[in-house]
Design an enzyme around this catalytic site. Structure first.
Site, mmCIF file in Angstrom:
data_model
loop_
_atom_site.group_PDB
_atom_site.id
_atom_site.type_symbol
_atom_site.label_atom_id
_atom_site.label_comp_id
_atom_site.label_asym_id
_atom_site.label_seq_id
_atom_site.Cartn_x
_atom_site.Cartn_y
_atom_site.Cartn_z
ATOM 1 C CD GLU A 62 -3.121 -1.033 2.122
ATOM 2 O OE1 GLU A 62 -4.159 -1.695 1.924
ATOM 3 O OE2 GLU A 62 -2.960 -0.308 3.137
ATOM 4 C CG ASN A 63 4.569 1.491 1.512
ATOM 5 O OD1 ASN A 63 3.665 1.516 2.346
ATOM 6 N ND2 ASN A 63 5.728 0.899 1.750
#
Length: 817
Positions: A424-425
């Site tokens: 999710e970065n």
């Protein structure tokens, strides 16, 4: 040969904070382990998993600690003697006899220190001083500057298990200690410093590729490396002036390794022996079990966008998966047996992929070995999650060393099918408001995901695919959580909207989606002692870490089930709703198999007793979700889905043989009265296909929606469709007959329905905390019977099977409304 002396006993732990005089000067310590476990074992702290005790232990992670042990040694000038630490958590100074020999900054790698000239004859003292991760994080924030982090603590500024600092399912228990074994190794002449082994297919043959790098000492003696597998032996000479060697070994016509739903998992023992050419002495050895299978990840453009399809042995798969988090906040407590049991539970739920999530750890070898044996595919994240990460030194070098360690260590495993750059970065940078916080030119991790990690994977493990992130759409030119490309996370469902919104999405591959529910009743009552026990009581509420989690549980019932008024009903209603939500989402995605090639639910397991998205709680007890996954991930699924303004029965076949059978259906009243029916003599669903069968108009159009149901059957598979939600459905109060018969290992509980019973569940842990029931969520027509098999050592009689406590259904929730 290398001599290895384990140094896992005789350790003592002391607190370096003199302001805590209540602690003993030293307490016995267990290695592998951690400070929390040693304090707990010596009755210095309350169990952090119980009630709200977590908050009383916060000081532990803000304190410095020292581990010491004494051991006997025999120095030998002719040999190299090294300490090997398989896992140090995290910021540590190591001393031998008072002299510093090294410093460590990474929980996720192995360290080796040469102490050849420092060992004394007789007694020696080894000490490891652990610096507070919080204090180190404060130092690193001053050095790197602030980086956004969606969760508390400085986990993104160091190489430590990020969820240690708290997550929306996990407590804040910031650990320190020797979490993996430590040993003293003694060797001479040469040893295998790095051994990279991969197993692939070349036509019909198995191909083993070996890269070996030697460490040497003294005279550079010529050696030979002997490789053996499946009766095939290859010997490679290594000259005295050589430190590296690479070669291939062909195994004719090996049996193929398959994920468990498609075939067997033959594993071939392989050995490498490093032998001194002159003396014939065995200097070092390497052993692994290898499985042979082909692998690729298809991300090519197509009519729907771009694919995300795992292809094993030339078979495009639909992935039935779940996310895996650390199975305990204190990972050293997870035994090989516990790994195997958890993986067997996943396999029994028809899961064939576990995604090892990036906010945790690289699991120990026993995890991947168990997956190899079980035919459980593994998607492995690199350890970056929900935060921006500096790319400057010293963190960059730590990341590279960590990746080299773990790629080399894990690459022999047949079960491992993907390296994934982060969790999710890239999505966070693009959509979570990080852009204005991160200054122009400031690093946030993208260089790891697009440059460093793929370069290292290509160098070390070129036969296994790498993907930059989850979610990611294959290009920075496309928003990272697109439906039509790559892998997607669906989190507006649960956080913002109801589970019916799953049908708004047809992702190419969904690598995260989930719905919450509390743990099993026995797990709650073992860990929380509130009186009375309510959803809002202190202990229950403390074991809910999601923002507004309890509010979302109730909001998620809206429109589906009535709001519960008692703790018992709250517990069952929210568990039932979780099971329904995920089954609804999975069946929708599987019905679109031609476009979507995977559903990886968040999450399979838990690390402590908590209300969470897990199917299996921290005690290993199955929630109703486990049974919903077993049904929704059945290799042969029958489901009813909206299609073209009407309804269709969809048969989905992940078996290796075609599925051909009569399909029949009826629209009926809940009391059993037949209203319309059809029969089609033979529906053919080929292997790896979803086949739609449009339902006739007299089936899909109800007369009285609140009183009717559609039932479709294909062999022993049944699917139901309701025209309204339960809150409007005229479900009757349950009427049934119960019979209990003793069987081998437990009891058979036969339930015969006297009226329509929707999603009947037998809550076995209400009878015995250790009991396990084989089935749940069973819908019965009037007159139908079902046998629940319970494994238990406790005596059970009919009177124990109480309706509304042990035996639950949607009926008793709705009938109270």
């Amino acid at each position: 040969m290398i001599e290895k002396t384990a140094l896992n006993s005789g350790w003592m732990l002391s607190c370096n904070d003199t302001a805590r005089p209540s602690l003993p000067s030293a307490i016995p310590a267990t290695v592998p382990g951690c400070v929390h476990l040693d304090l707990l074992a010596n009755r210095q702290i309350p169990d952090p998993y119980i009630d709200v005790n977590e908050i009383t232990n916060d000081w532990i992670g803000r304190t410095d600690w020292t581990y010491r042990c004494s051991f006997e040694a025999v120095p030998d000038d002719g040999r190299v003697q090294e300490f090997v630490f398989d896992g140090l958590d995290t910021i540590a100074i190591i001393t031998l006899n008072g002299e510093e020999i090294g410093r460590t900054f990474n929980m996720h790698r192995t360290y080796r220190f040469d102490v050849s000239g420092l060992l004394r004859a007789g007694a020696n003292e080894l000490a490891v001083i652990f610096h507070s991760a919080y204090a180190y994080g404060a130092e690193m924030e001053k050095y790197y500057g602030y980086r956004p982090n969606n969760y508390p603590g400085p986990g993104n500024l160091m190489r430590k298990m990020a969820c240690n600092f708290g997550w929306d399912w996990g407590p804040t228990l910031v650990t320190a200690g020797l979490w993996k074994p430590v040993r003293l190794e003694s060797w001479d002449r040469a040893r295998l410093a790095e051994t990279r082994v991969s197993a692939t297919l070349a036509g019909g043959d198995g191909l083993v590729t070996v890269h070996a790098r030697l460490a040497r000492h003294g005279d550079r003696t010529p050696c030979r490396l002997v490789a053996e597998i499946g009766g095939v032996t290859t010997t490679v000479a290594i000259g005295g002036d050589e430190d590296e060697v690479a070669f291939e070994l062909a195994l004719p016509s090996p049996q193929l390794w398959w994920p468990h739903h498609l075939g067997a998992q033959p594993l071939y023992p392989m050995t490498l022996r490093l032998i001194d050419e002159a003396s014939g002495d065995l200097l070092d050895s390497f052993k692994r079990e290898l499985g042979f299978r082909s692998l690729r990840l298809d991300t090519s453009p197509d009519a729907h966008g771009s694919a995300f399809t795992f292809i094993i042995n030339d078979v495009p798969l639909f992935i039935c998966g779940a996310n895996w988090i650390p199975d305990d906040c204190f990972p050293s407590r997870v035994t090989a047996e516990r790994y195997a049991a958890r993986i067997e539970e996943a396999k029994n739920a028809n899961i064939h992929m576990l995604r090892v999530w990036g906010g945790g750890i690289f699991e120990r070898d026993e995890f991947y070995e168990a997956c190899d044996r079980a035919g459980m595919l593994v998607w492995q994240d690199f350890l970056f999650a929900c935060a921006a990460y500096p790319e400057e030194e010293p963190l960059r070098s730590e990341v590279e060393a960590e990746v080299r360690d773990n790629v080399v260590g894990l690459m022999p495993h047949a079960s491992l099918v993907l390296w994934n750059g982060n969790n999710e970065n890239i999505w966070g940078f693009d959509e979570w408001g990080w852009r204005p916080i991160i200054k122009a030119g400031e690093s946030w991790g993208l260089g790891y995901y697009l440059d460093l990690l793929p370069q290292l994977c290509a160098e070390l493990d070129p036969d296994r695919p790498y993907y930059p992130g989850s979610p990611y759409s294959g290009s920075m030119e496309i928003e990272p959580n697109a439906d039509a490309h790559g892998c997607k996370h669906i989190w507006d469902v649960w956080n913002d909207v109801g589970y019916e919104v799953y049908r708004n999405y047809i992702p190419r591959f969904c690598s995260e989606f989930g719905w919450q529910a509390p743990a099993a009743w026995a797990t709650i009552t073992e860990s929380v002692h509130d009186a009375p026990l309510t959803p809002q009581s202190n202990g229950v509420f403390h074991h809910q870490k999601a923002t507004q989690g309890n509010d979302k549980l109730i909001r998620g019932l809206s429109g589906h089930l009535p709001e519960p008024q008692t703790m018992d009903d709250w517990h069952f209603a929210t568990q039932l709703n979780q099971a329904r939500a995920i089954r609804f989402g999975v069946e929708h995605m599987r019905s679109h198999r031609d476009i979507c090639k995977g559903a990886v639910v968040w999450q399979f397991n838990d690390c402590w007793p908590v209300t969470s998205w897990a199917a299996l709680d921290s005690a290993g007890r199955r929630k109703p979700l486990w049974y919903a996954l077993k049904a929704a991930y059945d290799p042969r699924l029958l489901t009813i889905q909206p299609r073209n303004g009407g309804l269709a029965a969809v048969a989905v076949n992940e078996r290796t043989l075609f599925w051909r059978a009569k399909i029949s259906g009826r629209r009926m009243k809940l009391d059993g009265t037949m209203l319309a029916e059809f029969e089609f003599w033979r529906l053919l669903c080929d292997r790896f296909e979803a086949k739609e069968f449009p339902l006739p108009e007299d089936i899909v159009n109800p007369d009285l929606p609140r009183d009717e149901v559609i039932v479709v059957q294909m062999l022993d598979r049944r699917a139901f469709h309701y025209f309204v939600e339960d809150i409007e459905l005229n479900l009757p109060a349950p009427r049934l007959m119960i019979d209990v018969t003793e069987i081998d290992g437990g009891y058979a509980v036969e339930v015969t329905a006297q009226n329509f019973l929707k999603e009947l569940c037998l809550m076995a842990d209400r009878l015995d905390p250790d009991a396990v029931v084989d089935s749940m969520l069973v819908t019965l027509l009037p007159g139908d019977s079902h046998v629940f098999e319970i494994k238990t050592t406790k005596a059970i009689v009919v009177q124990d099977i109480t309706i509304g406590t042990v035996l639950r259904s949607a009926n008793d929730l709705v009938a109270k409304h």
